[in-house]
Enzyme design. Sequence first.
Site, PDB file in Angstrom:
ATOM      1  CB  THR A   1      10.376   6.435  -5.163  1.00  0.00           C
ATOM      2  OG1 THR A   1      10.098   5.112  -4.014  1.00  0.00           O
ATOM      3  CG2 THR A   1       9.233   7.369  -5.138  1.00  0.00           C
ATOM      4  CG  ASN A  41       8.213   3.820  -0.279  1.00  0.00           C
ATOM      5  OD1 ASN A  41       7.468   4.631   0.304  1.00  0.00           O
ATOM      6  ND2 ASN A  41       8.993   3.160   0.555  1.00  0.00           N
ATOM      7  N   GLY A  77       7.365   2.302   6.235  1.00  0.00           N
ATOM      8  CA  GLY A  77       8.462   1.586   6.489  1.00  0.00           C
ATOM      9  C   GLY A  77       8.856   1.151   7.787  1.00  0.00           C
ATOM     10  CG  ASP A 133      18.944   2.096  -2.305  1.00  0.00           C
ATOM     11  OD1 ASP A 133      17.720   1.987  -2.680  1.00  0.00           O
ATOM     12  OD2 ASP A 133      19.790   1.721  -1.801  1.00  0.00           O
TER      13      ASP A 133
HETATM   14  P1  ITT Z   1      12.092   2.446  -4.284  1.00  0.00           P
HETATM   15  O1  ITT Z   1      13.157   1.723  -4.367  1.00  0.00           O
HETATM   16  O2  ITT Z   1      11.113   2.171  -5.170  1.00  0.00           O
HETATM   17  O3  ITT Z   1      12.443   3.945  -4.052  1.00  0.00           O
HETATM   18  P2  ITT Z   1      11.750   1.091  -1.596  1.00  0.00           P
HETATM   19  O4  ITT Z   1      10.730   0.979  -0.562  1.00  0.00           O
HETATM   20  O5  ITT Z   1      12.241  -0.415  -2.315  1.00  0.00           O
HETATM   21  O6  ITT Z   1      11.492   2.117  -2.922  1.00  0.00           O
HETATM   22  P3  ITT Z   1      14.582   1.495  -0.926  1.00  0.00           P
HETATM   23  O7  ITT Z   1      15.026   0.608  -1.771  1.00  0.00           O
HETATM   24  O8  ITT Z   1      15.353   2.675  -0.582  1.00  0.00           O
HETATM   25  O9  ITT Z   1      12.924   1.840  -1.051  1.00  0.00           O
HETATM   26  O10 ITT Z   1      14.484   0.711   0.559  1.00  0.00           O
HETATM   27  C1  ITT Z   1      14.554   1.215   1.755  1.00  0.00           C
HETATM   28  C2  ITT Z   1      13.656   0.387   2.721  1.00  0.00           C
HETATM   29  O11 ITT Z   1      13.646   1.421   4.070  1.00  0.00           O
HETATM   30  C3  ITT Z   1      12.106   0.171   2.489  1.00  0.00           C
HETATM   31  O12 ITT Z   1      11.376  -0.829   3.093  1.00  0.00           O
HETATM   32  C4  ITT Z   1      11.725   1.468   3.007  1.00  0.00           C
HETATM   33  O13 ITT Z   1      10.146   1.432   3.277  1.00  0.00           O
HETATM   34  C5  ITT Z   1      12.347   1.929   4.177  1.00  0.00           C
HETATM   35  N1  ITT Z   1      12.336   3.326   4.432  1.00  0.00           N
HETATM   36  C6  ITT Z   1      12.825   4.354   3.566  1.00  0.00           C
HETATM   37  N2  ITT Z   1      12.830   5.300   3.967  1.00  0.00           N
HETATM   38  C7  ITT Z   1      12.138   5.464   5.256  1.00  0.00           C
HETATM   39  C8  ITT Z   1      11.792   6.335   5.918  1.00  0.00           C
HETATM   40  O14 ITT Z   1      11.856   7.668   5.820  1.00  0.00           O
HETATM   41  N3  ITT Z   1      11.147   5.934   7.140  1.00  0.00           N
HETATM   42  C9  ITT Z   1      11.086   4.387   7.508  1.00  0.00           C
HETATM   43  N4  ITT Z   1      11.484   3.649   6.502  1.00  0.00           N
HETATM   44  C10 ITT Z   1      12.028   4.097   5.343  1.00  0.00           C
END
Ligand code: ITT
Length: 195
Positions: free
Chosen positions: A7, A9, A151, A69
């Site tokens: 990730t 993130n 997020g 995801d």
């Molecule tokens: P990676 O793909 O690199 O893991 P990403 O932020 O792009 O990171 P996702 O594709 O899974 O992750 O996108 C999910 C979105 O939802 C993203 O904007 C996250 O910040 C948000 N998100 C994921 N988990 C969350 C959580 O536990 N609480 C709040 N927001 C979340």
Amino acid sequence: MNLVIATSNEGKLNEFKRILSKSFDNIFSMKDIGVNEDIVENGETLEENSLIKAQFVKRFTPFCVLADDTGLCVNALHGKPGVRSARFFAENATHAQNRTYLLKLIEGVTDRSAYFSAVLTLILPDGNIIVVKGETKGKITSSEIGDSGFGYDSVFFSDELGKTFAQATKEEKDRVSHRGKATQELIKRLEKIGI
Ligand code: ITT
């Protein structure tokens, strides 16, 4: 056993490090192993994107690789943003832009029910794959509440906690969140195979 979390993130990475610290000897980020590429998430489902991320990073390491995801599904928006949660406002949107856009879209809407869904894909050193899913229900607030998390946490009021994820402690969020539940399931599956 060593684990790499696929990730970019920071918020997810910290949560996984916390929850999985007892299950693995060392937990590395993508950066730790020198993977800095942006992974193209062109799947149509959480399952597809989770697998895409795990397989991408597995090419660079013999260790276990875990990808997540996550989608926020809002009932009044027929399940959107869902698989497009990270790119809701625009392709390279910030978390703040996505939150503001969501609040604006459902301004005045009475049914604010929503849920988070997380699909985790773990690729083991022998190539075997474990997929687990976790969901948690809540409501979208009408403004941002709380300072923790990342997020959509400040706009997601957890039904189980009675507060937003951004008001919750780390332990509280881990106990009821989509990621927390999926990870607990993953730990059970790993224990069954002796990891
Ligand atoms: P990676 O793909 O690199 O893991 P990403 O932020 O792009 O990171 P996702 O594709 O899974 O992750 O996108 C999910 C979105 O939802 C993203 O904007 C996250 O910040 C948000 N998100 C994921 N988990 C969350 C959580 O536990 N609480 C709040 N927001 C979340």
